[in-house]
Design a protein around this motif. Structure first.
Motif, short mmCIF file in Angstrom:
data_model
loop_
_atom_site.label_atom_id
_atom_site.label_comp_id
_atom_site.label_asym_id
_atom_site.label_seq_id
_atom_site.Cartn_x
_atom_site.Cartn_y
_atom_site.Cartn_z
N MET A 132 35.60 32.32 53.69
CA MET A 132 35.59 31.72 52.37
C MET A 132 34.18 31.69 51.82
O MET A 132 33.22 31.43 52.56
CB MET A 132 36.17 30.29 52.41
N ALA A 133 34.06 31.94 50.50
CA ALA A 133 32.77 31.87 49.82
C ALA A 133 32.58 30.45 49.29
O ALA A 133 33.50 29.83 48.77
CB ALA A 133 32.71 32.87 48.69
N LEU A 134 31.36 29.92 49.44
CA LEU A 134 31.05 28.59 48.94
C LEU A 134 30.49 28.60 47.53
O LEU A 134 30.41 27.55 46.90
CB LEU A 134 30.05 27.91 49.88
N ASP A 135 30.12 29.77 47.02
CA ASP A 135 29.57 29.85 45.67
C ASP A 135 30.58 30.45 44.68
O ASP A 135 30.24 30.76 43.54
CB ASP A 135 28.29 30.68 45.67
N SER A 136 31.81 30.68 45.12
CA SER A 136 32.86 31.19 44.24
C SER A 136 34.20 30.76 44.82
O SER A 136 34.26 30.05 45.82
CB SER A 136 32.79 32.71 44.10
N ASP A 137 35.30 31.23 44.18
CA ASP A 137 36.64 30.89 44.66
C ASP A 137 37.21 31.94 45.61
O ASP A 137 38.37 31.85 46.00
CB ASP A 137 37.60 30.73 43.48
N ALA A 138 36.40 32.92 46.00
CA ALA A 138 36.89 34.00 46.85
C ALA A 138 37.16 33.48 48.26
O ALA A 138 36.42 32.66 48.80
CB ALA A 138 35.89 35.14 46.89
N ALA A 139 38.28 33.97 48.86
CA ALA A 139 38.63 33.60 50.22
C ALA A 139 39.55 34.66 50.79
O ALA A 139 40.21 35.40 50.05
CB ALA A 139 39.30 32.23 50.27
N GLN A 140 39.58 34.74 52.14
CA GLN A 140 40.45 35.70 52.81
C GLN A 140 40.96 35.06 54.08
O GLN A 140 40.20 34.52 54.88
CB GLN A 140 39.68 36.97 53.13
N ILE A 141 42.31 35.12 54.26
CA ILE A 141 42.95 34.49 55.42
C ILE A 141 43.85 35.53 56.08
O ILE A 141 44.65 36.19 55.42
CB ILE A 141 43.79 33.27 55.00
N ASP A 142 43.73 35.67 57.39
CA ASP A 142 44.55 36.59 58.15
C ASP A 142 45.71 35.82 58.80
O ASP A 142 45.56 34.66 59.19
CB ASP A 142 43.72 37.28 59.24
N GLY A 143 46.86 36.53 58.91
CA GLY A 143 48.04 35.88 59.48
C GLY A 143 48.46 34.68 58.66
O GLY A 143 48.69 33.60 59.21
N ALA A 144 48.63 34.87 57.34
CA ALA A 144 48.82 33.75 56.42
C ALA A 144 50.29 33.41 56.22
O ALA A 144 51.17 34.28 56.24
CB ALA A 144 48.18 34.09 55.07
N HIS A 145 50.52 32.12 56.00
CA HIS A 145 51.83 31.58 55.62
C HIS A 145 51.57 30.62 54.46
O HIS A 145 50.83 29.65 54.63
CB HIS A 145 52.49 30.85 56.78
N TYR A 146 52.17 30.88 53.30
CA TYR A 146 51.78 30.12 52.10
C TYR A 146 52.98 29.44 51.45
O TYR A 146 54.14 29.85 51.60
CB TYR A 146 51.10 31.05 51.08
N VAL A 147 52.69 28.37 50.71
CA VAL A 147 53.66 27.61 49.93
C VAL A 147 53.02 27.25 48.60
O VAL A 147 51.90 26.73 48.58
CB VAL A 147 54.11 26.32 50.66
N VAL A 148 53.73 27.52 47.50
CA VAL A 148 53.33 27.05 46.17
C VAL A 148 54.31 25.95 45.80
O VAL A 148 55.48 26.21 45.50
CB VAL A 148 53.35 28.19 45.13
N HIS A 149 53.84 24.71 45.85
CA HIS A 149 54.74 23.56 45.83
C HIS A 149 55.57 23.46 44.55
O HIS A 149 56.80 23.34 44.60
CB HIS A 149 53.94 22.27 46.03
N ARG A 150 54.93 23.47 43.40
CA ARG A 150 55.64 23.21 42.15
C ARG A 150 56.66 24.30 41.83
O ARG A 150 57.74 24.03 41.33
CB ARG A 150 54.64 23.06 41.00
N GLN A 151 56.30 25.54 42.10
CA GLN A 151 57.20 26.66 41.84
C GLN A 151 58.19 26.89 42.98
O GLN A 151 59.03 27.77 42.90
CB GLN A 151 56.42 27.95 41.59
N ARG A 152 58.07 26.12 44.07
CA ARG A 152 58.96 26.22 45.23
C ARG A 152 58.96 27.64 45.80
O ARG A 152 60.01 28.18 46.17
CB ARG A 152 60.38 25.78 44.86
N LEU A 153 57.80 28.23 45.86
CA LEU A 153 57.64 29.57 46.42
C LEU A 153 57.04 29.48 47.81
O LEU A 153 56.22 28.61 48.09
CB LEU A 153 56.74 30.43 45.54
N ARG A 154 57.44 30.38 48.66
CA ARG A 154 56.83 30.47 49.99
C ARG A 154 56.89 31.92 50.45
O ARG A 154 57.64 32.74 49.90
CB ARG A 154 57.54 29.55 50.99
#
Length: 633
Positions: A132-154
């Protein structure tokens, strides 16, 4: 007016070398999922919901400030900082939880070892490792599992990257709105791009899986992330029947916040190219829609009706249009407009209003204005229909109302006395050749119907009593055009209608199944009397039999329209009964089987009511029958 849409390019089921394989999904308890249990709302569609937990660290004084917490911290040989044991970092709205974090010497990048958790404004991502970058919003995650709460996406991805512009790029990823542990469906792609700000996502080499079985493949697909409307292709539809093929590909246009359109090219091998469309709009006081379709030079198609030539429409242009608009000038003054037309009566049988629909029986034409006041209801309208039947005989054509004027009113007094007034004047017309139909069906003309009524109703805690008297007067002025007939053209009928409605209410409290209950018994008795009238010379402009229902037991009217107002003298009796659970606040919900009415209608006499067979209503002959049960529900 919103439509959830997918921009699709249907290419069939294929397998190629770029077959995406996302990681195995995580269980529900690792995805912020909480089951409803006994707290489930009445309209809940899923068995639980996503719940966003609180941040573990307070925000910094500025959006750029980074706060941290860990069991230990030390400097490395190259100036980097090493954090170990329950590491938590927060910068603005982003929070990272990991077992070990390394911050480079420049203090602009962190490297995290998993298992790790990242949260940011309603987004949860769990993974194996991250940068993850501390001077921007850039990030990279390996082996990811994600959830977008409001849209009920995963979903799951071999790699998830948050770009500097706020979008998310996923490799070998899946996407679904199903609850955790559900395998109903998911969309899988090699390269998935999610834009939460615009509410859309795209994927390449995408496939749709239902229960882990691939059913569709797209080289490229665009899909929604929320309920915001987006222009693009909707789901296509396919149909096969014998040697015929039917394919429709709609495209949706998001033209504005209060209007939109859909264009649907459709190819039918037996007919040709049919172009359909729909336009909808919504304003503060008005709403409307226009739809239609057009096919030039029909190839003929196939028809199993032996009465229709196989080439009846070959070379013909086939089309339909249907426009509907309604609105109001004031809260009491409203209007409705409707116009529908088709090239022929077999259009919907061949093509349907939309894919696989062919049961449209008529197209309506209407111009209506009505006023609803505290006492009066006034209405003026012209109305007609195009009956969708081919071939269509003259005696099957519907009547037009040109026009129909209605004035109804109601008054009531505190002592239970009330008065009502119903009146209607209508001119009936239809386009037929009078010499091609039976003489009793050849008339057009005007009808004036007046129905004053007076009644009294007394309601008490243990029951009610309501006598009522109504006088029906109907006058006709008929025209047989070119026909020579000795039938009377000026007809009049006056029918008194008397009725008495009454009921009792019995209640008792009892205890059963460790609960307090209230049992009710509500017998109801209704009597209606109408003297018999000979209406054999009266035209049938708009008479139809009303659908049998519980409320019809308490009405003397068995037919719609002013002509078919002859009513059997009847004696309905009903015993509704049921149980309700009582609480400290009073009666609660009905017992699951609720109030179960048992009814019996006794016909004292059977009044002759004859309706021509062309209306599709069964005819009945007159006479009397012995006292007995006629209807039981």
């Amino acid at each position: 007016m919103g439509k959830r849409l997918l921009w699709t390019a249907l290419a069939g089921l294929v397998t190629n070398g770029a077959y995406a394989a996302p990681p195995t999904p995580l269980p529900a308890d690792q995805l912020d999922w909480q089951a409803w249990g006994e707290d489930a709302p009445a309209n809940a569609l899923c068995r639980g919901r996503y719940v966003i937990p609180e941040y573990q660290l307070a925000p910094g004084k500025t959006p750029q400030e980074v706060l941290s917490s860990s069991n230990s911290a030390e400097y490395g040989t190259e100036g980097e900082t090493l954090l170990r044991g329950d590491v938590v970092l927060r910068r603005d709205t982003s929070q990272l939880e990991a077992s070990q974090v390394r911050v480079n010497a420049a203090r602009d990048t962190i490297f995290a070892e998993g298992p790790l958790t990242m949260r940011d404004q309603g987004l949860l991502v769990r993974g194996d490792s991250a940068q993850m970058a501390l001077d921007s919003d850039a990030a990279q995650i390996d082996g990811a599992h994600y959830v977008v709460h409001r849209q009920r996406l995963r979903g799951d991805a071999q790699r998830l990257a948050r770009l500097e512009d706020g979008r998310y790029r996923l490799s070998e990823a899946s996407f679904t709105t199903c609850e955790p542990d559900s395998k109903l469906w998911r969309l899988i792609g090699n390269d998935v791009l999610l834009d939460r700000e615009k509410g859309v996502g795209t994927a390449t080499n995408a496939r749709l899986e239902v229960g882990h079985v691939p059913v569709f493949y797209w080289p490229w697909v665009r899909f929604p992330l929320d309920d915001r409307r987006q222009s693009g292709f909707l789901w296509p539809t396919l149909g096969f029947s014998g040697d015929s093929f039917d394919y429709a590909q709609p495209y949706y246009f998001n033209l504005g916040p209060n209007y939109d359109a859909t264009l649907t090219p459709r190819w039918l091998t037996n007919h040709g190219l049919l172009l359909g469309g729909e336009f909808r709009y919504l304003f503060s006081e008005d709403v409307g829609q226009i739809e239609g379709a057009y096919l030039s030079d029909d190839d003929g198609g196939d028809d199993n009706n032996p009465n229709v030539p196989r080439d009846a429409f070959e070379g013909e242009d086939r089309w339909y249009i249907d426009y509907a608009h309604r609105g109001r000038f004031t809260p009491r003054l409203r209007y409705d407009l409707r116009y529908g037309a088709a090239s022929d009566g077999r259009y919907f049988e061949d093509f349907g209003r939309n894919f696989a629909e062919n049961d449209t029986e008529y197209l309506s034409r209407l111009a209506q204005l009505n006023y609803t006041g505290n006492t009066w209801f006034l209405e003026a309208k012209t109305q007609g229909y195009q009956r969708m039947e081919f071939p269509l005989n003259d005696n099957d054509k519907p009547f037009y109302r040109l026009p129909s004027l209605t004035a109804n009113a109601a008054w009531s007094q505190d002592n239970g006395l009330y008065q009502q007034w119903r009146s209607n004047a209508t001119y009936f017309w239809r386009d037929i050749n009078e010499t091609e139909v039976p003489i009793e069906e050849a008339a057009t003309g005007s009808r004036v119907h007046l129905a004053p009524a007076v009644g009294w109703r007394e309601d008490v805690s243990w029951g009610f009593f309501e006598p009522r008297f109504e006088l029906l007067n109907t006058s006709y002025s008929l025209d047989y055009d070119r026909l020579n007939t000795d039938r009377d053209t000026d007809l009049n009928r006056t029918v008194p209608v008397s009725s008495v409605d009454s009921g009792l209410i019995f209640e008792r409290d009892l205890s059963a199944f460790d609960s307090n209950w209230r049992q009710t018994l509500e017998p109801r008795l209704y009597y209606a009397y109408v003297p018999e009238r000979d209406q054999s010379d009266f035209p049938d402009f708009d008479t139809d039999e009303q659908a049998l229902s519980y409320s019809q037991l308490w009405s003397p009217y068995r037919f719609t329209g002013a002509t078919g107002s002859a009513i059997p003298t009847s004696f309905p009796m009903v015993w509704p009964r049921g149980f309700s659970k009582t609480t400290a606040a009073g009666s609660g919900c009905l017992w699951p089987w609720g109030k179960a009415p048992t009814s019996k209608t006794v016909m004292l006499t059977w009044t002759a009511t004859r309706i021509p067979c062309r209306t599709g209503i069964r005819t009945s002959s007159g006479g009397t029958t012995p006292l007995g049960t006629v209807h039981r529900s």
